[in-house]
Design an enzyme around this catalytic site. Sequence first.
Site, PDB file in Angstrom:
ATOM      1  N   ASP A 133       2.855  14.274   7.797  1.00  0.00           N
ATOM      2  CA  ASP A 133       2.580  12.856   7.573  1.00  0.00           C
ATOM      3  C   ASP A 133       3.368  12.109   8.644  1.00  0.00           C
ATOM      4  O   ASP A 133       4.591  12.039   8.587  1.00  0.00           O
ATOM      5  CB  ASP A 133       3.044  12.466   6.160  1.00  0.00           C
ATOM      6  N   TRP A 140       7.811   9.236   0.111  1.00  0.00           N
ATOM      7  CA  TRP A 140       6.444   9.585   0.527  1.00  0.00           C
ATOM      8  C   TRP A 140       6.198  11.075   0.390  1.00  0.00           C
ATOM      9  O   TRP A 140       5.116  11.506  -0.026  1.00  0.00           O
ATOM     10  CB  TRP A 140       6.166   9.103   1.945  1.00  0.00           C
ATOM     11  N   LYS A 168       1.528   1.179  10.679  1.00  0.00           N
ATOM     12  CA  LYS A 168       2.900   1.076  11.187  1.00  0.00           C
ATOM     13  C   LYS A 168       2.936   1.063  12.711  1.00  0.00           C
ATOM     14  O   LYS A 168       3.552   0.187  13.288  1.00  0.00           O
ATOM     15  CB  LYS A 168       3.766   2.200  10.624  1.00  0.00           C
TER      16      LYS A 168
HETATM   17  C1  PLP Z   1       3.466   3.795   4.569  1.00  0.00           C
HETATM   18  C2  PLP Z   1       3.501   5.248   4.425  1.00  0.00           C
HETATM   19  C3  PLP Z   1       2.562   5.936   3.630  1.00  0.00           C
HETATM   20  C4  PLP Z   1       1.509   5.228   2.798  1.00  0.00           C
HETATM   21  O1  PLP Z   1       0.451   4.832   3.561  1.00  0.00           O
HETATM   22  P1  PLP Z   1      -0.828   4.131   2.907  1.00  0.00           P
HETATM   23  O2  PLP Z   1      -1.727   3.969   4.078  1.00  0.00           O
HETATM   24  O3  PLP Z   1      -0.373   2.842   2.299  1.00  0.00           O
HETATM   25  O4  PLP Z   1      -1.392   5.044   1.869  1.00  0.00           O
HETATM   26  C5  PLP Z   1       2.645   7.311   3.575  1.00  0.00           C
HETATM   27  N1  PLP Z   1       3.586   7.986   4.253  1.00  0.00           N
HETATM   28  C6  PLP Z   1       4.509   7.363   5.013  1.00  0.00           C
HETATM   29  C7  PLP Z   1       5.522   8.159   5.766  1.00  0.00           C
HETATM   30  C8  PLP Z   1       4.487   5.973   5.116  1.00  0.00           C
HETATM   31  O5  PLP Z   1       5.398   5.352   5.887  1.00  0.00           O
END
Ligand code: PLP
Length: 359
Positions: free
Chosen positions: A166, A99, A190
């Site tokens: 993030d 990511w 999540k």
């Molecule tokens: C799942 C995830 C993403 C991607 O998220 P989307 O909403 O599908 O764009 C980005 N960063 C991390 C750390 C993730 O776990």
Amino acid sequence: MKKYNFNAGPCVLPKPAIESAIEAIRDFDNTGIGILEISHRTPGWERIMKETADLWRELLHIPDNYKVLFLGGGASTQFFAVPANLMKKKAAYLKTGTWANKAIKEAKFYGDVEIVASSEDKNYSYIPKGYTIPEDADYFHITSNNTIFGTEMHEDIDSPVPLVADMSSDIMSRPVDISKYGIIYGGAQKNVGPAGVAFVIVREDLLGQLDRPLQSMVDYRSHISDTEKNRSMFNTPPVFSIFVMHETLKWLKELGGVEVMHRMNKEKAALLYDEIDRNTLFVGTAAKEDRSIMNVCFVMSDEHKDKESAFLKFATERGMIGIKGHRSVGGFRASIYNACPREAVEALVKCMQDFEKQV
Ligand SMILES: *Cc1c(COP(=O)(O)O)cnc(C)c1O
């Protein structure tokens, strides 16, 4: 048979949130029409928008100089929205996995990217330490929990430049000192809701410092101006996803909030890591001090490598869903987010013990 959901995302949600979502689809707020059909300008909906933002503020103790936005496009849209809003010339990134790499790729469209440190040398199995953050960077970007590799930054770090995180996969799993961050963003799917909505917590004074034009949808200020009226509705928001997020956060608040959740998460993770360390069939892939309390990655030990598919079959037959590891790590990954009950972790531990007895 009872099923236990260990999927990495979208993933398990609290039962009460699912129940209210079902009811709201039939009839939202006694309006006689369902949430999928109402106008986002109805007063009942504006109340939900406000309450959702208030729940965020309350649960994470968000200071007044930060705005909370709920936007479409997932965390992946924030990979370019962040540099679009903040980058003048150069940004610094910590390279801790898949990511982070996607975020780095998008940032390069807006300027220079300096990789401050990387854990690529050991397949992202640890969090780099002892690096220096360049003071001439416009911001420093981290991925606080690496969903795929099962590593996590357990502390809020200090940064001489605005810190951007993030937090897609660990938001609301532990208390966070928001004041150490410039922007925190993530996809909801999540820990805080279903797919379809991303959250952005932004320190307002960082915005509006660019000398290039910015498309309205990307410009956080467009969304903030509507938030001032207690809404985040520059365009039609993902109404249903936000509603389920609202219900998920209500559940979290009733449980005792983020501090209580953190204790429960640490206990759940310890149960599973203790079994991985005890059971000679399995080995954890992440460096011990950096082990994620959200995504637990493990593989078969060298002498038992041949039993990988047998364990997967064994576990699947016992109701475990979504424990196959990501292809870049292999083996297994159990995602044990906020809404994953302790009972599920106990069932997985029992499954590992039963498998050990029969080999
Ligand atoms: C799942 C995830 C993403 C991607 O998220 P989307 O909403 O599908 O764009 C980005 N960063 C991390 C750390 C993730 O776990």
